[in-house]
Design an enzyme around this catalytic site. Sequence first.
Site, PDB file in Angstrom:
ATOM      1  N   ASP A 171     -33.815  -2.839  57.666  1.00  0.00           N
ATOM      2  CA  ASP A 171     -33.845  -1.422  58.010  1.00  0.00           C
ATOM      3  C   ASP A 171     -35.255  -0.870  57.852  1.00  0.00           C
ATOM      4  OD1 ASP A 171     -32.645   0.946  58.850  1.00  0.00           O
ATOM      5  OD2 ASP A 171     -31.930   1.496  56.861  1.00  0.00           O
ATOM      6  N   HIS A 256     -33.161   1.318  66.132  1.00  0.00           N
ATOM      7  CA  HIS A 256     -31.898   1.902  65.693  1.00  0.00           C
ATOM      8  C   HIS A 256     -30.942   2.146  66.855  1.00  0.00           C
ATOM      9  CE1 HIS A 256     -33.658   2.339  61.694  1.00  0.00           C
ATOM     10  NE2 HIS A 256     -32.443   2.588  61.279  1.00  0.00           N
ATOM     11  N   HIS A 259     -29.185  -1.089  67.230  1.00  0.00           N
ATOM     12  CA  HIS A 259     -28.110  -1.160  66.241  1.00  0.00           C
ATOM     13  C   HIS A 259     -26.884  -0.412  66.732  1.00  0.00           C
ATOM     14  CE1 HIS A 259     -25.730   0.916  63.168  1.00  0.00           C
ATOM     15  NE2 HIS A 259     -25.778  -0.231  62.518  1.00  0.00           N
ATOM     16  N   HIS A 273     -25.920  -3.022  58.419  1.00  0.00           N
ATOM     17  CA  HIS A 273     -26.763  -2.131  59.224  1.00  0.00           C
ATOM     18  C   HIS A 273     -28.165  -2.706  59.426  1.00  0.00           C
ATOM     19  CE1 HIS A 273     -28.538   1.761  60.504  1.00  0.00           C
ATOM     20  NE2 HIS A 273     -29.541   1.435  59.702  1.00  0.00           N
TER      21      HIS A 273
END
Length: 370
Positions: A171, A256, A259, A273
């Site tokens: 992340d 992101h 994701h 995540h």
Amino acid sequence: MSRMLLAPGRYIQGAGAICEIGSHAEKLGTKALLCGGNTALEICGAAIETSLADAGLACHRAVFGGQCCDPEIDRLSAMARDNGCNLIIAAGGGKIIDTGKAVAHAIGAPVMIVPTIAATDAPCSALAVVYTPEGIFDRYLVLPANPSCVLVDTAIIAQAPARFLVAGMGDALATFWEADTCATSAKPNALTGATPPSLSAICLARLCYDILLEHGLMAKLAVERTVVTPALEAVVEANTLLSGLGFESGGLAGAHSVHNGLTVLEQCHDRLHGEKVAFGVLVQLVLEGRSRQDIDTVAEFCLSVGLPLCLGELGITQPTAQQIQAVASACCAAGETIHATAFTVTADAVAAAIWAADAIGRHYKQARCG
């Protein structure tokens, strides 16, 4: 043009910090709703309640249902109101952290965050990622304020499986690259509307990246031995504080969105995540035409700490063209942060970048591992 730097009210980190929580909580409320999953409450619930009691605060426990979704936010909000709680304490991983922030917003109370893993940069931000009850990305909930307090006990973090710390590095790995994209395009930050990113945000994002490259592997090895070292302290700060400040004030971009797009595929619902974001970083670099040197650096880092580099490592072992197109289309939905790029992004371009990133990841893994 306005610039903005967002941050929590206070940030505390160190081994044994959990025992200090009462001294910080007493400044914020008189009765806390302590919410967390069974594991998190088993790890730190008693220590939190003892410290709160020593400071003269009452506490009501609530077991988290497992998903940051509207029904769970509503359930915990009603519990807080019914028990007269004027402070929310959320203990655990990213989903309970985001749920706690949303509950605090719903009842108009401050929130304290107590991460038990360093798997995401959720603790410091004024943002909650809301999913459907089935685990599919629904929306970003942008909150009016950051958490009042974030308290990270690194002795607790060191007891968690290394996979969580590594996912947090995935992340955090996106922080610099996404902030750099936003700085280059000077488009409005998808979260705050401020443009361009502040100089401080860019510097913090770069510091986050540099810490990962320097200390990431050593921090992983420390956690595998359940010990706290300077390398672990540095990476926990990068994963939690620097990544949080960097993404929120620097902006999000392609990683992101990838994701979020991947959540349409059930095969990767059990992936963390940060594991999906790490692959998203590689996709973003390909999509933006970044240099071979940049891709080498990111790929080598991912290999060194065990982050996914290809679709198969995310559980997508035999992807079809239809599946990848569905992921790409979700990446490019209106309001997605992938549109922070300086050029127009299309689903076809994203699909091509996903296929290419997968091929690149396979190449690096074969070259390293045979």
